[in-house]
Design an enzyme around this catalytic site. Structure first.
Site, PDB file in Angstrom:
ATOM      1  N   SER B  63      33.762  49.834   1.991  1.00  0.00           N
ATOM      2  CA  SER B  63      34.799  49.459   2.958  1.00  0.00           C
ATOM      3  C   SER B  63      35.856  48.505   2.401  1.00  0.00           C
ATOM      4  O   SER B  63      36.875  48.274   3.064  1.00  0.00           O
ATOM      5  CB  SER B  63      34.176  48.825   4.200  1.00  0.00           C
ATOM      6  OG  SER B  63      33.395  49.773   4.867  1.00  0.00           O
ATOM      7  N   LYS B  66      39.225  49.847   2.418  1.00  0.00           N
ATOM      8  CA  LYS B  66      40.041  49.927   3.641  1.00  0.00           C
ATOM      9  C   LYS B  66      41.220  48.951   3.607  1.00  0.00           C
ATOM     10  O   LYS B  66      42.243  49.187   4.254  1.00  0.00           O
ATOM     11  CB  LYS B  66      39.159  49.662   4.866  1.00  0.00           C
ATOM     12  CG  LYS B  66      38.108  50.739   5.046  1.00  0.00           C
ATOM     13  CD  LYS B  66      37.088  50.378   6.122  1.00  0.00           C
ATOM     14  CE  LYS B  66      36.007  51.452   6.169  1.00  0.00           C
ATOM     15  NZ  LYS B  66      34.898  51.075   7.081  1.00  0.00           N
ATOM     16  N   TYR B 187      38.428  59.991   3.120  1.00  0.00           N
ATOM     17  CA  TYR B 187      37.751  58.743   3.513  1.00  0.00           C
ATOM     18  C   TYR B 187      36.544  58.488   2.600  1.00  0.00           C
ATOM     19  O   TYR B 187      36.376  57.404   2.046  1.00  0.00           O
ATOM     20  CB  TYR B 187      37.337  58.855   4.977  1.00  0.00           C
ATOM     21  CG  TYR B 187      36.558  57.684   5.508  1.00  0.00           C
ATOM     22  CD1 TYR B 187      37.203  56.528   5.927  1.00  0.00           C
ATOM     23  CD2 TYR B 187      35.169  57.736   5.595  1.00  0.00           C
ATOM     24  CE1 TYR B 187      36.484  55.449   6.432  1.00  0.00           C
ATOM     25  CE2 TYR B 187      34.443  56.655   6.103  1.00  0.00           C
ATOM     26  CZ  TYR B 187      35.100  55.521   6.520  1.00  0.00           C
ATOM     27  OH  TYR B 187      34.381  54.462   7.005  1.00  0.00           O
ATOM     28  N   TYR B 238      33.389  43.094   9.685  1.00  0.00           N
ATOM     29  CA  TYR B 238      32.645  43.724  10.767  1.00  0.00           C
ATOM     30  C   TYR B 238      32.559  42.783  11.964  1.00  0.00           C
ATOM     31  O   TYR B 238      33.477  42.041  12.245  1.00  0.00           O
ATOM     32  CB  TYR B 238      31.258  44.171  10.286  1.00  0.00           C
ATOM     33  CG  TYR B 238      31.314  44.993   9.038  1.00  0.00           C
ATOM     34  CD1 TYR B 238      32.159  46.094   8.937  1.00  0.00           C
ATOM     35  CD2 TYR B 238      30.566  44.650   7.921  1.00  0.00           C
ATOM     36  CE1 TYR B 238      32.215  46.861   7.777  1.00  0.00           C
ATOM     37  CE2 TYR B 238      30.609  45.406   6.766  1.00  0.00           C
ATOM     38  CZ  TYR B 238      31.442  46.510   6.694  1.00  0.00           C
ATOM     39  OH  TYR B 238      31.490  47.244   5.562  1.00  0.00           O
ATOM     40  N   VAL B 256      29.585  47.820   2.372  1.00  0.00           N
ATOM     41  CA  VAL B 256      28.120  47.900   2.312  1.00  0.00           C
ATOM     42  C   VAL B 256      27.590  48.103   0.901  1.00  0.00           C
ATOM     43  O   VAL B 256      26.378  48.073   0.683  1.00  0.00           O
ATOM     44  CB  VAL B 256      27.538  49.007   3.228  1.00  0.00           C
ATOM     45  CG1 VAL B 256      27.758  48.668   4.685  1.00  0.00           C
ATOM     46  CG2 VAL B 256      28.107  50.353   2.873  1.00  0.00           C
TER      47      VAL B 256
END
Lengths: 302, 302, 302, 302
Positions: B63, B66, B187, B238, B256
């Site tokens: 992530s 992102k 993705y 998160y 992660v």
């Protein structure tokens, strides 16, 4: 009691309500339905069949098919109850919220998520879930031409992101046995079956007969048939199940094609159809007709 | 201030915490990571680069990617903000609940749903979203071998029912421009990029430089760069963003795979990596090291 | 940089936005506020105080008081963090939903539920929570007349079913130490304090000074002061905290009386006030003025 | 059919299940109940009354009282349906979540929130809601000593933060006509009535008689009585209504005192009592006994 006359009266009471509803338009194939169409059929355990209005016109049975997938899946045992609950959901039929809180176990077999799981189970059991539903409907209705409308099924698949989301979500919790695509294919195929009020009333009689099929064979035990009726009553009409029980007082299953199949245990079945829907997705006219019929005849189970 | 010494101290403070975490195991390819690995790198806007421990070891950035998809999508304009919000979600990173209440508009670009939308936007803009991220990372880090780990990407796709559910759900609200499969492919491909703490610290410097790239060109306006930092602070880790702000006090993005890239506006970047995660999915060691470093140096933005 | 000129410019930029907001009317006493009132004050750690517009007019500080109850409760130790979280809620300020899922532990000290818990803690610690807040505000602002508006407090109590529901709900989980009525009484009393932009800017300076009070005494450790700033940034402006961080880039606390107190760590504080609110309950003019000021001065923390 | 024998068999089938349940202990007064107590009574529309086990022992009727408050409120008209719904909630009986989403209109009259609204209505109609319930129960059961247990009522009030939260929450949406304290007082008073299985079976007969009271007078129209039965079936046993319908197949109302009153339309009523509860808050033994009885007799409505 003159059942024909009561049918006609219920039909007449329902007609004026049609204008208040709206035809489902989430897929083009359904959007073309005539909002003024309306039919009502009654089949009794004694073999009588009556109808008024457009009771012999075919329509897309949509979620009414979920009643039959459940019955066929349960005919081989109760294992499916480990994978789907029996409680009303209190949320819209295509909601994913509860599925997340409850770890991929749908609340009941009649919301979309639950029907996907039941279809998966039936697919495992039979190798052809949609075919099994179709054959059962043909046998019970005596209508060998009853079939899936492939245009509708394709349209559902094309506009099926919400159901694909549900199925993948369930799969992410390990609650599907077959590939998502296969399960959805069968799901769309049994929802896209077309049948008439007459066909569905006949096909549902096994529940009024407490599990016994047209040919005298037993699909379900007496107890299991009663229990499907109970699940129909508490969960069969989306998040308006309480209202349906209050007004109509019969176990029933509705579909966004505008059909509602209701069971009068020990007596028979009623199937009403009108494509104009209320906000909960139930046929305005069908609810009104069933309400009028049970009020006049006292055929509510309560 | 001796930054090398502070890095070492932060590293030493973090090591003992590793045992309390757990390596992500939702896909086999990540589950094989060494829970005792740990590295920490610092890059300054003056061109210094320092590191301790396993700071040159490649890991799956997950992530953290992102952050880069968002920056690249915003580099061409703010249109993506019509399709994704900027608020903390208050729910787990892969939740579908809020998406339903809020009609397919993800809360922010860093929860999975939001990153899917940003990837979709970048795909429309560039024709190759994952490629655009990869090229940007290569250019900023100066590491031409930095690439997607195809085994990890394939493993993500294979175990990706949850993300497929998210993407179909978003598509059902009309908030995807490209086919679900294409968006998910990109993705997974940008999440599966492998890079080292050194690479990521360098690649993130444009945010410490308020929008200016390594080559002196401007990717984002000063204002827009600051605003990405704000979104990182409120949403980057998160549903532990509040805790991260409280303990570390820097904008940061976690993955992660165990990496966290943090920005010290005007000064530089820190990248910490350790595969053992806490319950919110953030690296135990990386949080501890960043906490120790900012406490000792006073480099929190507060 | 001419701070006075920048204040004036920010004021001028904000004025035209006032017409888009609405004065809070959930209690009559607040509904009477003038939607066109607007003031802006700046206090620096060097002792400068500047203001424009209605910066010396008293208004109801409402939820801005929660910043001070938290600081005072934390001044004696961190125990309150066992009873309230530090994460953004993602839900409206007066929501009960999350409280149910999370068993009576409010998400953060700035939503109503969290502030009730902090007030309860401060009441236990001091015997007079509202009095402690009032005395602190008087001492820091140097305004000995600053006080609770008893009419507003009574009006809050009279229309306080929602807060009573929150408090009883928290009590049902065992997370209140004092009787519900007592806690609510102090809660309403500190929310109903009236003060001016000048007063609040001065009273908030201890956060810009990293814990040091006007008299040079230390209320909080450097670290704890920074951490309150972090919680302000992630949670201080209801469920628009992300948007506020994005636009303004400063830790801040808003109230439905129309005030917002923002902290520029190491530099000073800004307090803006205008009773016309946006849909999230934040002052339209105050957000616009703070946005303009930080954009022009670069005083965002990012 | 020998009804006495079937009662005895149902009793014998239920006894072994008692050990799997737990007595409600949220208030001390209920926690003292004997987990091994168990009784079962049957009253028929023909005037027969039979019982086995502890069928003449008094117990706290708790939520069973909600059936009577609803019937009495509806006896004067349907206005209460504007203030409370008729759908299953899908959430625990004391949840506040749905109330927030649905703006203070409880889902149905049998969850706590709904019963508070119905009590408020009955209080407005009669001036003494608890008294009205008590007098009705005395008249129908023929037991003039039937009364509220003041110790239990006081204990409920003392530990009633959750219900106080519900009531204040409803009041915050403007859905209470009387002061919160008054409504809760009557709510606790009718829940704390003690009665025996015999008393309740007799008191419920008006629903089996489709609205006709013991003295031959009509409390409700035939239609309205049937509709209450429908609401009982879909909502009467908390969030286990689906399971209860599935297993027992009768409209019924349970209470945390361990009683369940079930209606066999046109035939009679059954009341079972055992204080040991399952996780949904329904009496383990009562559900088991009713299940056994309807399975053996075929007295399910399906």
């Amino acid at each position: 009691m003159d059942l024909r006359r009561e049918l006609q009266r219920a039909h007449d009471a329902a007609r004026p309500t049609l204008a208040t509803g709206r035809v489902a338009d989430y897929i083009p194939a359904l959007g073309a339905a005539d909002p003024n169409a309306f039919g009502l059929a009654l089949a009794t355990v004694d073999g009588e069949v009556h109808g008024v209005g457009d009771w012999q016109t075919d329509f897309s049975i949509q979620s009414v098919s979920k009643l039959f997938t459940l019955a066929l899946a349960l005919a081989t045992g109760e294992a499916v109850w480990h994978r789907v609950g029996r409680e009303p959901s209190g949320t819209p039929f295509n909601s994913l919220v509860q599925l997340e809180t409850e770890h991929g176990i749908p609340r009941n077999p009649f919301i979309n998520a639950g029907a996907v799981v039941v279809t998966d189970r039936l697919l495992t059991l039979t190798g052809d879930a949609a075919g099994a539903v179709r054959e059962f409907l043909r046998a019970e209705s005596g209508n060998p031409r009853l079939d899936t409308d492939l245009v509708v099924a394709a349209s559902e698949a094309e506009h099926g992101h919400r159901n694909a989301a549900l199925a993948h979500f369930i799969a992410s919790y390990g609650n599907l046995e077959n590939p998502v695509e296969a399960v959805l294919g069968h799901y769309y195929a049994h929802c896209a079956i077309t049948a008439s009020c007459r066909d569905l009333a006949l096909a549902g009689l096994f529940l009024a007969r407490h599990g016994v099929r047209r040919n005298g064979g037993r699909l379900l035990s007496r107890s299991e048939a009663k229990r499907i009726n109970a699940v129909l009553l508490t969960c069969g009409t989306y998040d308006a199940a309480g209202e349906f029980a209050y007004r109509v007082g019969l176990p029933g299953k509705s579909g966004v094609g505008g059909g509602i199949l209701a069971v009068v245990p020990g007596r028979g079945t009623l199937c009403a159809w009108g494509p104009a829907l209320d906000r909960a997705g139930n046929s305005v006219g069908a609810v009104a007709a069933l309400d009028a019929f049970t009020t006049a005849t006292g055929w509510s189970i309560f």
